[in-house]
Enzyme design. Structure first.
Site, PDB file in Angstrom:
ATOM      1  N   ASP A 150       5.984   8.480   2.129  1.00 45.91           N
ATOM      2  CA  ASP A 150       6.514   7.147   2.374  1.00 45.91           C
ATOM      3  C   ASP A 150       6.578   6.383   1.056  1.00 45.91           C
ATOM      4  O   ASP A 150       6.247   6.915  -0.003  1.00 45.91           O
ATOM      5  CB  ASP A 150       5.671   6.391   3.419  1.00 45.91           C
ATOM      6  CG  ASP A 150       4.210   6.241   3.008  1.00 45.91           C
ATOM      7  OD1 ASP A 150       3.881   6.426   1.819  1.00 45.91           O
ATOM      8  OD2 ASP A 150       3.384   5.926   3.886  1.00 45.91           O
ATOM      9  N   ASP A 194       1.371  10.936   0.604  1.00 46.36           N
ATOM     10  CA  ASP A 194       1.996  10.624   1.892  1.00 46.36           C
ATOM     11  C   ASP A 194       3.492  10.406   1.696  1.00 46.36           C
ATOM     12  O   ASP A 194       3.926   9.802   0.705  1.00 46.36           O
ATOM     13  CB  ASP A 194       1.375   9.364   2.499  1.00 46.36           C
ATOM     14  CG  ASP A 194       0.079   9.666   3.235  1.00 46.36           C
ATOM     15  OD1 ASP A 194      -0.272  10.853   3.345  1.00 46.36           O
ATOM     16  OD2 ASP A 194      -0.594   8.713   3.683  1.00 46.36           O
ATOM     17  N   TYR A 236       2.832  12.758  11.285  1.00 44.70           N
ATOM     18  CA  TYR A 236       2.649  11.612  10.383  1.00 44.70           C
ATOM     19  C   TYR A 236       2.771  10.281  11.132  1.00 44.70           C
ATOM     20  O   TYR A 236       3.766  10.042  11.821  1.00 44.70           O
ATOM     21  CB  TYR A 236       3.704  11.681   9.274  1.00 44.70           C
ATOM     22  CG  TYR A 236       3.582  10.593   8.252  1.00 44.70           C
ATOM     23  CD1 TYR A 236       2.535  10.582   7.338  1.00 44.70           C
ATOM     24  CD2 TYR A 236       4.515   9.562   8.199  1.00 44.70           C
ATOM     25  CE1 TYR A 236       2.417   9.572   6.405  1.00 44.70           C
ATOM     26  CE2 TYR A 236       4.403   8.552   7.264  1.00 44.70           C
ATOM     27  CZ  TYR A 236       3.357   8.560   6.365  1.00 44.70           C
ATOM     28  OH  TYR A 236       3.239   7.552   5.449  1.00 44.70           O
ATOM     29  N   GLU A 244      -2.626  12.518  -2.183  1.00 44.42           N
ATOM     30  CA  GLU A 244      -3.071  11.132  -2.051  1.00 44.42           C
ATOM     31  C   GLU A 244      -4.576  11.025  -1.841  1.00 44.42           C
ATOM     32  O   GLU A 244      -5.187  10.039  -2.208  1.00 44.42           O
ATOM     33  CB  GLU A 244      -2.339  10.465  -0.876  1.00 44.42           C
ATOM     34  CG  GLU A 244      -2.550   8.976  -0.786  1.00 44.42           C
ATOM     35  CD  GLU A 244      -1.477   8.280   0.032  1.00 44.42           C
ATOM     36  OE1 GLU A 244      -1.823   7.293   0.699  1.00 44.42           O
ATOM     37  OE2 GLU A 244      -0.308   8.711   0.005  1.00 44.42           O
ATOM     38  N   LYS A 245      -5.166  12.064  -1.246  1.00 35.77           N
ATOM     39  CA  LYS A 245      -6.598  12.019  -0.955  1.00 35.77           C
ATOM     40  C   LYS A 245      -7.145  13.447  -0.884  1.00 35.77           C
ATOM     41  O   LYS A 245      -6.376  14.410  -0.716  1.00 35.77           O
ATOM     42  CB  LYS A 245      -6.875  11.257   0.339  1.00 35.77           C
ATOM     43  CG  LYS A 245      -6.088  11.727   1.529  1.00 35.77           C
ATOM     44  CD  LYS A 245      -6.142  10.717   2.660  1.00 35.77           C
ATOM     45  CE  LYS A 245      -5.273   9.532   2.418  1.00 35.77           C
ATOM     46  NZ  LYS A 245      -4.275   9.233   3.427  1.00 35.77           N
ATOM     47  N   ARG A 266       2.672   6.851  10.022  1.00 33.82           N
ATOM     48  CA  ARG A 266       3.237   5.594   9.488  1.00 33.82           C
ATOM     49  C   ARG A 266       4.764   5.643   9.503  1.00 33.82           C
ATOM     50  O   ARG A 266       5.417   5.493   8.483  1.00 33.82           O
ATOM     51  CB  ARG A 266       2.710   5.341   8.078  1.00 33.82           C
ATOM     52  CG  ARG A 266       1.200   5.160   8.020  1.00 33.82           C
ATOM     53  CD  ARG A 266       0.696   5.178   6.579  1.00 33.82           C
ATOM     54  NE  ARG A 266      -0.744   5.224   6.511  1.00 33.82           N
ATOM     55  CZ  ARG A 266      -1.530   4.211   6.149  1.00 33.82           C
ATOM     56  NH1 ARG A 266      -0.996   3.064   5.819  1.00 33.82           N
ATOM     57  NH2 ARG A 266      -2.839   4.342   6.101  1.00 33.82           N
TER      58      ARG A 266
END
Length: 673
Positions: A104, A102, A320, A7-8, A322
């Protein structure tokens, strides 16, 4: 070639290190037959309405609404186009993609929308990470999931995005155009999640403004036995009370007060004693962490999310963030020694606390049935440099650590005595509480939360009491009380309200189908929704309290209840959960969303919109009204007729000037929640 899609960049670096590859290229890291690349959040976005026909371009027109795409179009974000190009080229060479974004719903969308847009047709697997410390990454790499295991999260994420777009684009345009008839030049932003969230604040503000305090009376008898003094509260009969069982008859209250003074004795009617055991608070989910940090430290929801993300991503200190779950799987009990050892190495000062912990104690936090996509936020198995944490990061880390420690201490136990008395024919009750086992509360003794204040003195010790005992009445207190208005929202209490939207629904049919935990938005999006409302000047913050602005109150008053009620949005959130669990198809969900959008537009056409036009300075070029906008260097006034008129007035003291191009950072409409 095996391609890991993160993701990043920081995430990619962590995974590449564990994979043992280190050759840095432009936009990726490689080694042998393995490549690790990264997105920068979403590299794609849903196309704007004009992509579906020139009739949807500027100037906006009400007669062409609603915009209902038959085939949804995605476009590459201009600011991250170079990284998209890197990924699209790598996808052409890849024989297998491991999604490592991530773990999710939104992470699934970031990766899979790229695969779909680039028409990747090879094998797909999923790396599901709950922490970025080395041990957790190694463990996840050894248990990579089949791609189909998480594919439905993409459907749910796509449904969320498209539903938000339909409401945001169509309703924002419709109500903005209707408001212009009242001379309002502002864009009135409407969103699927942001609008009912805003309505909760507006409704609370209206309740406070219109609140009329009502008097009521409270009587306490002062009782003594064997040298121990305590208080007992009068229980008024129903005819003297309001619906909350408060005495609203002052003559009756004063008469009972005088009666206590005259009687001088209280006969014990009933006595019950029990041992009360209180379990430790669970470990944190993100929403609860935001609530507690708001209450204790006055932190904003977005600040807490950023800190929790930094603790997870940068420092590898916690798992994590979230997550919507406060429980832990039983399989993680085997990690307890490693977690506590890492904590001790990171911060040797906690040694005295660690020595008190019973590592064999099994608290209620260990519950496989309660685990959702993620477990609670806890410390990782990796030691880190505590000195590198900022002051706020340290506060949040210590809070997360404290709640983990609490799972290894005994239940808190108290002896509770409840007694009732007859004083001159009137019923009085008292409650005494004495701590017996401090247990986990020893970690929290330095704190005294607002909601734990001993308002009625029920933590007092009582003498030994038995039915039939006669006690002395030494006096009485009659207090003139007034009902209090509801408290304004803080960011913490508003997040709590968003999580528990079902409690704000009055419609019995809707309430029946809503789950107890039905909410607005998700753990990952709620902070961003609040930030959007602040940025659009629909909400203001005074100290720690949140209030709605005038235009926000007028907007909510103008919108139909179906848009402002949290019930319908919470129902859609449930449907998105059902999609992710295979209980509903994306096609069925979107068909309902299209029907819903048509209904809202039709209803909106019939509604009148009365918004007070703000007083603005005249445009220095055409003398017409102006609109406050946001630019790179701060706020400025821009002509509402832009781009036909380019007049602006700077608010930083500079002279009026002519605008050369559109201001960056200004949003005129939104498909956001």
């Amino acid at each position: 070639m095996q391609l890991f899609l993160c993701e990043k960049p920081s995430q990619a670096k962590d995974i590449a290190r564990v994979l043992g590859i280190s050759k840095r290229e432009q936009g990726f890291i490689s080694g042998g037959n393995i490549v690790v690349t990264w997105a920068i959040g979403h590299l794609l976005e849903t196309a704007s309405p004009e992509a579906y026909g020139e009739q949807y371009g500027r100037p906006w027109r009400a007669d062409v609404l609603p915009v209902l795409p038959e085939a949804w179009k995605m476009v590459v974000k201009e600011q991250t186009k170079s990284q998209f190009t890197v990924i699209s080229k790598l996808l052409k060479k890849a024989s297998e993609v491991v999604i490592a974004t991530d773990a999710d719903r939104e992470g699934e969308v970031i990766a899979r929308e790229l695969l779909e847009y680039c028409r990747y047709s090879g094998a797909v697997r999923r790396l599901w990470l709950s922490a970025l410390d080395e041990a957790s990454v190694k463990e996840a790499l050894g248990n990579i999931l089949p791609g189909e295991k998480t594919a439905l999260l993409y459907d749910a994420g796509k449904g969320r995005s498209q539903a938000d777009w339909l409401i945001g684009m169509n309703l924002t345009r419709l109500y903005t155009l209707k408001a212009r008839d009242s001379g309002v030049s502002e864009v009135l932003s409407v969103g699927r999640v942001q609008t009912p969230t805003l309505a909760m604040v507006v409704n609370r503000d209206n309740e406070i403004t219109s609140f009329v305090p009502k008097p009521w009376w409270q009587v306490h008898a002062l009782i003594e036995k064997e040298g121990v003094r305590f208080r007992a509260g009068w229980v008024p009969v129903e005819q003297y009370c309001d619906e909350e069982k408060r005495c609203i008859n002052p003559q009756a209250a004063r008469a009972v007060g005088q009666l206590c003074q005259q009687q001088g004795r209280a006969a014990v009617l009933e006595v019950t004693q029990k041992r009360e055991k209180t379990a430790a608070p669970l470990c944190f989910d993100l929403g609860t962490l935001q609530q507690v940090c708001s209450r204790k430290f006055g932190m904003g929801a977005n600040d807490v999310l950023a800190i929790a993300q930094s603790l997870y991503e940068t420092h590898k200190a916690t798992t994590y963030p979230r997550t919507d779950c406060g429980f832990l799987p039983t399989s993680m009990q085997q990690e307890i020694p490693d977690v506590l050892a890492a904590v001790a190495k990171s911060d040797p000062t906690v040694a005295p606390v660690l020595n008190q912990l019973d590592r064999q104690f099994v608290s209620r936090v260990w519950n496989d049935k309660k685990i959702t996509a993620h477990h609670a936020i806890i410390p990782t198995r990796q030691a880190f440099d505590l000195s590198r944490l900022s002051a706020d990061e340290l506060k949040v880390y210590q809070l997360i650590r404290q709640h983990y420690f609490a799972q290894f201490l005994p239940l808190q136990e108290s002896d509770v005595t409840e007694a009732s008395f007859n004083i001159g024919g009137q019923l009085f009750r008292t409650r005494g509480k004495v701590g017996v086992v401090t247990g986990w509360k020893s970690l929290f003794q330095a704190e005294k939360d607002d909601d734990e204040e001993d308002v009625d003195g029920d933590s007092m010790a009582l003498p030994a009491l038995a039915k039939g005992d006669i006690c002395a009445v030494t006096g009485a207190e009659v207090k003139d009380m007034k009902t209090s208005p509801p408290k304004p929202f803080t960011e913490g209490t508003l997040i709590a309200a968003m999580k528990n939207a079902a409690s704000f629904v009055s419609d019995p049919k809707l309430k029946k189908v809503l789950r107890d935990n039905a909410g607005l938005g998700t753990e990952a999006t709620r902070a961003a929704v609040l930030e959007t409302l602040f940025r659009r000047r629909y909400l203001d913050k005074k100290g720690k309290h949140i209030h709605s602005t005038q235009i926000a109150r007028e907007l909510i008053a103008a919108l139909p209840e179906t848009l402002t009620s949290p019930g319908m949005t919470a129902l859609w959130e449930q449907a998105l959960d059902d999609i992710s669990q295979g209980k509903m198809s994306l096609a069925v969900f979107m068909q309902k969303q299209l029907q819903w959008t048509r209904h809202l537009i039709e209803k909106g056409r019939q509604d009148s919109v009365k918004i007070t036009a703000p007083v603005t300075p005249p445009c220095p070029l055409c003398k017409g009204p102006m609109r406050k906008r946001q630019g790179k260097k701060g706020d400025f006034w821009g002509c509402v007729r832009y781009p036909d008129c380019k007049g602006i007035i700077n608010t930083n003291g500079k002279k009026a000037t002519k605008r050369k191009k559109a201001a960056t950072g200004t949003k005129t409409e939104s498909s956001a929640q």
